[in-house]
Scaffold this active site. Structure first.
Site, PDB file in Angstrom:
ATOM      1  CB  CYS A 168      39.116  43.832  43.419  1.00 32.59           C
ATOM      2  SG  CYS A 168      40.801  44.044  42.827  1.00 32.59           S
ATOM      3  CG  HIS A 184      35.310  42.193  39.239  1.00 32.30           C
ATOM      4  ND1 HIS A 184      35.288  43.014  40.350  1.00 32.30           N
ATOM      5  CD2 HIS A 184      36.623  41.905  39.009  1.00 32.30           C
ATOM      6  CE1 HIS A 184      36.536  43.208  40.774  1.00 32.30           C
ATOM      7  NE2 HIS A 184      37.354  42.551  39.981  1.00 32.30           N
ATOM      8  CD  GLU A 207      32.133  39.732  35.790  1.00 36.62           C
ATOM      9  OE1 GLU A 207      31.296  40.095  36.639  1.00 36.62           O
ATOM     10  OE2 GLU A 207      33.074  40.465  35.407  1.00 36.62           O
ATOM     11  CE  LYS A 267      35.955  46.932  38.949  1.00 34.25           C
ATOM     12  NZ  LYS A 267      34.690  46.219  39.212  1.00 34.25           N
ATOM     13  CG  HIS A 288      39.278  48.039  39.646  1.00 29.00           C
ATOM     14  ND1 HIS A 288      38.751  47.969  40.911  1.00 29.00           N
ATOM     15  CD2 HIS A 288      39.630  46.761  39.325  1.00 29.00           C
ATOM     16  CE1 HIS A 288      38.790  46.717  41.343  1.00 29.00           C
ATOM     17  NE2 HIS A 288      39.310  45.965  40.395  1.00 29.00           N
ATOM     18  CG  PHE A 302      44.669  40.618  42.046  1.00 29.46           C
ATOM     19  CD1 PHE A 302      44.166  40.061  40.895  1.00 29.46           C
ATOM     20  CD2 PHE A 302      45.552  41.681  41.928  1.00 29.46           C
ATOM     21  CE1 PHE A 302      44.518  40.534  39.644  1.00 29.46           C
ATOM     22  CE2 PHE A 302      45.919  42.174  40.683  1.00 29.46           C
ATOM     23  CZ  PHE A 302      45.395  41.599  39.539  1.00 29.46           C
TER      24      PHE A 302
END
Length: 402
Positions: A162, A294, A305, A326, A331, A390
């Site tokens: 990502c 994010h 976050e 998003k 995403h 990830f």
């Protein structure tokens, strides 16, 4: 150290097939997430996504090109064309030798992979098309962009899940700043909305079946999207000499690794990336007015976050605007940071903050100003774009108003 500016942008995603349509959707807080229209969707538990609607490859590419371009490459080339047209650049002579392309993607040619696994295992065929490998390889889009625009300088692909796009754009920034290139085409793309791509993500059990609601207390997971965004990064003096329109300046970049868990995010790793980007820019945390988060809509990411932002900014965190687009386009995995950079540029250039749509309930662990549901007009001088992947790989970009 050279200064780096953005002189072109292009996109295709669930909100629109170009930049004006995408920014209009962001201003209106329109959601591009809906029911998936893919083969065997009835076999999926997750049946929603930020799918690019109304797209016909035949309207843009001939039959030979379609045989060679996976959907993620097609998206990249369309976005690159729009960005190049806005920039007014032409790569000939020495400029061609000194210009390159760095793109991000996570899955590469997932549609090609899915189709050919079906061909071999489901249909029983013993042979596949000779272009399958060059069509599905992760660097296919970067290679086709370099060939299309005669880019003979540094050219490669970054795959860091990502964070792929942010890593790619950060590296393009560093190459120009260090004097290794005058112009870089950069950004990212992804097209995983095929049966195998969605089925794989189902296995993680982090997907929502109804909506992406970042920072809302009742959020229940992320939603996949697809598309691309591409930018022209250019050395400032080169852009100024040719009278180019400057959309924004890229002023800082940092990347960190959590070194802790393959899927669970780390507040410390995220905070180090945010603080590092600010430090690299030479600015003060109080200069930052907007963060494109994010903000995946998972319970773990959003609270982590928010905690990282609070740690870095202290009391100034309460004055920041932070939103997750998003919630509108989904995403895009390896392409997500690129599409989200459009929102950062809109904040800096147009003074419009894209909202976090789908927000319904305050979360005591996410108390920042997340610009819920409705876009906001505000003057912003510095914006950050966060990407936390990830594998614990983090990348944050800092932009300044031109």
């Amino acid at each position: 150290m050279k200064r780096v500016v953005i002189t072109g942008q292009g996109t295709i995603n669930a909100l629109g097939h170009d930049v004006p349509a995408t920014l209009e959707a962001m201003r209106e807080g329109r959601c591009g997430i809906g029911e998936l229209d893919i083969r065997d969707v009835e076999r999926l538990s997750i049946r929603i996504g930020g799918q690019v609607r109304g797209y016909e490859p035949e309207a843009h590419f001939n039959r030979q090109q379609i045989a060679l371009y996976d959907r993620f490459t097609q998206f990249t080339l369309l976005a690159a064309k729009e960005a190049m047209e806005q920039s007014g650049l032409s790569f000939i002579g020495e400029l061609s030798q000194m210009s390159g392309v760095v793109l991000g993607t996570s899955g590469g040619g997932m549609n090609t992979l899915d189709e050919n696994y079906r061909s071999v295992y489901e249909d029983g065929k013993n042979r596949v098309h000779p272009f399958v490998v060059p069509k599905l390889m992760n660097n296919a889009a970067a290679s086709h962009v370099s060939m299309t625009y005669n880019l003979k300088g540094p050219s490669f692909t970054v795959a860091t899940a990502c964070a792929s796009s942010n890593h790619a754009m950060g590296l393009a920034f560093q190459i120009i700043r260090a004097g290794g290139s005058q112009v870089m085409i950069t950004g990212g793309s992804e097209s995983m909305l095929c049966f195998g791509g969605v089925k794989a993500w189902e296995g993680l059990r982090v997907m929502s079946k109804d909506a992406c609601r970042p920072f809302s207390a009742n959020r229940n997971g992320m939603v996949q999207g697809e598309g691309a965004a591409v930018f022209i990064f250019e050395e400032y003096e080169h852009a100024r000499a040719r009278g180019a329109e400057i959309l924004a300046e890229v002023v800082g970049f940092a990347m960190t690794a959590d070194a802790s868990d393959i899927v669970m995010p780390s507040k410390q790793g995220a905070a180090r990336a945010i603080a590092g980007a600010i430090r690299d820019s030479g600015l003060d945390p109080s200069d930052v007015g907007y963060i494109n988060a994010h903000g995946t809509g998972t319970a773990a990411n959003d609270k982590t976050e928010c905690a990282a932002v609070a740690d870095v900014f202290g009391a100034h965190a309460d004055e920041l605007m932070i939103s997750s687009t998003k919630s509108m386009h989904g995403h895009l995995i390896g392409g997500t940071g690129a599409v989200e950079l459009l929102a950062c540029i809109m904040a800096l250039k147009d003074g419009v903050i894209a909202p976090t749509v789908g927000y319904q309930e305050p979360d005591p662990e996410c108390t920042l100003d997340v610009v819920p549901n409705v876009a906001r007009e505000a003057k912003v001088d510095v914006a950050l774009s966060n990407a936390f992947a990830f594998g614990g790989l983090n990348a944050v970009l800092a932009l300044r108003r031109a």
